[in-house]
Design a protein around this motif. Structure first.
Motif, PDB file in Angstrom:
ATOM      1  N   ASP A  38       0.855  -1.181   0.000  1.00  0.00           N
ATOM      2  CA  ASP A  38       0.000   0.000   0.000  1.00  0.00           C
ATOM      3  C   ASP A  38       0.894   1.234   0.000  1.00  0.00           C
ATOM      4  OD1 ASP A  38      -3.260   0.279   0.953  1.00  0.00           O
ATOM      5  OD2 ASP A  38      -2.027   2.089   0.946  1.00  0.00           O
ATOM      6  N   ILE A  39       0.400   2.340  -0.548  1.00  0.00           N
ATOM      7  CA  ILE A  39       1.174   3.583  -0.538  1.00  0.00           C
ATOM      8  C   ILE A  39       1.108   4.263   0.821  1.00  0.00           C
ATOM      9  CG2 ILE A  39       0.910   3.974  -3.025  1.00  0.00           C
ATOM     10  CD1 ILE A  39      -1.295   6.020  -2.337  1.00  0.00           C
ATOM     11  N   ASP A  40       0.184   3.836   1.685  1.00  0.00           N
ATOM     12  CA  ASP A  40      -0.018   4.445   3.002  1.00  0.00           C
ATOM     13  C   ASP A  40       0.681   3.610   4.075  1.00  0.00           C
ATOM     14  OD1 ASP A  40      -0.878   5.617   5.328  1.00  0.00           O
ATOM     15  OD2 ASP A  40      -3.016   5.419   4.909  1.00  0.00           O
ATOM     16  N   PRO A  41       1.699   4.177   4.751  1.00  0.00           N
ATOM     17  CA  PRO A  41       2.384   3.415   5.807  1.00  0.00           C
ATOM     18  C   PRO A  41       1.445   2.955   6.916  1.00  0.00           C
ATOM     19  CG  PRO A  41       3.667   5.359   5.199  1.00  0.00           C
ATOM     20  CD  PRO A  41       2.332   5.488   4.517  1.00  0.00           C
ATOM     21  N   ALA A  42       0.382   3.730   7.199  1.00  0.00           N
ATOM     22  CA  ALA A  42      -0.575   3.324   8.240  1.00  0.00           C
ATOM     23  C   ALA A  42      -1.289   2.047   7.826  1.00  0.00           C
ATOM     24  CB  ALA A  42      -1.581   4.444   8.494  1.00  0.00           C
ATOM     25  N   ALA A  43      -1.583   1.906   6.534  1.00  0.00           N
ATOM     26  CA  ALA A  43      -2.228   0.689   6.042  1.00  0.00           C
ATOM     27  C   ALA A  43      -1.279  -0.499   6.157  1.00  0.00           C
ATOM     28  CB  ALA A  43      -2.660   0.874   4.587  1.00  0.00           C
ATOM     29  N   VAL A  44      -0.013  -0.276   5.856  1.00  0.00           N
ATOM     30  CA  VAL A  44       0.988  -1.347   5.969  1.00  0.00           C
ATOM     31  C   VAL A  44       1.067  -1.836   7.411  1.00  0.00           C
ATOM     32  CG1 VAL A  44       3.436  -1.895   5.780  1.00  0.00           C
ATOM     33  CG2 VAL A  44       2.316  -0.549   3.991  1.00  0.00           C
ATOM     34  N   GLU A  45       1.096  -0.894   8.353  1.00  0.00           N
ATOM     35  CA  GLU A  45       1.163  -1.272   9.764  1.00  0.00           C
ATOM     36  C   GLU A  45      -0.116  -1.982  10.198  1.00  0.00           C
ATOM     37  OE1 GLU A  45       2.640  -1.883  13.528  1.00  0.00           O
ATOM     38  OE2 GLU A  45       3.648  -1.337  11.655  1.00  0.00           O
ATOM     39  N   SER A  46      -1.266  -1.485   9.739  1.00  0.00           N
ATOM     40  CA  SER A  46      -2.538  -2.138  10.056  1.00  0.00           C
ATOM     41  C   SER A  46      -2.561  -3.566   9.536  1.00  0.00           C
ATOM     42  CB  SER A  46      -3.691  -1.326   9.445  1.00  0.00           C
ATOM     43  OG  SER A  46      -4.927  -1.950   9.666  1.00  0.00           O
TER      44      SER A  46
END
Length: 295
Positions: A193-201
């Motif tokens: 994902d381009i969003d680091p928050a999504a990667v962490e989620s």
């Protein structure tokens, strides 16, 4: 905590919300004041995007403040504004912290993907019929299993064996599609994902479901995959056509969602140089499109 409750017509919502944020409201929510009545109206946007309108014809606006004095001061100041015409202050009332947790949790119940495949929040017990379960709590990333696009992707996954398959979840959000693929046998899973928050989620949700996967930014996706899943939106899907098709292995499948029914021909045209897309499922105005690469 104290909440200020207002009633407002649709055309006042944006000004009212902006003013409440400027008055240091901790949060502002907008609900249909006619919910649970014959006048209730559905108001949906595309996944991950704002709703097409700021509010309903009659909206209930709830702003949370840390103190009663702050909530009352906000109410008094708003009542003096020109844009408050047509609005109404319902009142200021205390809200216990535990009530907010209970309210949030009550909005998310188990979701059935198939009769035996369910998405279940951690505070619920799985239904008796659930043979395959993904444990997933609502978070910042899109993908809790409630949106038609997510449900259709998961239905596609559940209808076939992915044993030993290499799967790419492109635009993973919460990681729900990669986790679902793991539940149906996939053994090598890449979620990007381009969003680091999504990667962490995704990493957190995978761990909670005892699923081993690699999650990272898009450059993590390398090579060919037996299944490429992308639940994004029509416009980025068109831009990503050569990249996504390039990741589909011989004999592999491409599965796309986040597409409205009226956008089917656009997607077919965008992907035609590489793969032939077809509509495989539909729900509430949304479609699932798939393509296969010959072995």
């Amino acid at each position: 905590m104290f909440e200020l409750v207002l009633l407002a017509p649709e055309e006042r919502i944006e000004d009212l919300s902006d003013a409440l944020e400027a008055l240091d409201a901790l949060s502002v929510s907008v609900e249909d004041a006619d919910a649970q009545t014959p006048a209730e109206r559905a108001l949906f946007g595309e996944p991950g995007m704002p709703a097409p309108k700021a509010g309903w014809q009659r909206s209930r606006v709830v702003a949370l403040f840390p103190a009663q004095s702050a909530a009352q001061e906000a109410a008094d100041l708003l009542a003096l504004q020109v844009f408050f015409e047509g609005c109404e202050t319902v009142g200021v009332r205390p809200v216990a912290d535990e009530d907010w947790v209970r309210l949030t949790q009550s909005q998310f119940s188990p979701v059935d993907i198939t009769p035996s495949f369910w998405i279940v929040p951690s505070w619920h017990e799985p239904p008796a019929a659930a043979q395959t379960v993904i444990r997933l709590d609502p978070g910042l990333a899109f993908g809790t299993g409630t949106h038609p696009t997510t449900r259709m992707c998961l239905r596609w996954v559940a209808q076939r064996s992915l044993a030993g398959r290499r799967v790419l979840d492109y635009g993973c959000g919460s990681g729900i599609l990669a986790i679902g693929a793991a539940k149906f046998g996939a053994t090598e899973l890449i979620a990007v994902d381009i969003d680091p928050a999504a990667v962490e989620s995704t990493r957190i949700n995978a761990a909670n479901n005892h699923v081993a996967l690699q999650a990272g930014l898009p450059e993590l996706a390398q090579g060919a995959f037996d299944v490429v899943l992308a639940n994004i939106l029509a416009t980025p899907l068109k831009v990503l056509a050569p990249l996504l098709c390039g990741h589909v292995a011989a004999g592999g499948s491409l599965v796309l969602a986040g597409i409205l029914e009226r956008q089917a021909d656009e997607l077919k045209a965008a992907y035609a140089p590489w793969l032939a897309l077809e509509v495989a499922d539909c729900e509430d105005g949304w479609i699932l499109m798939t393509a296969g690469r010959p072995a």
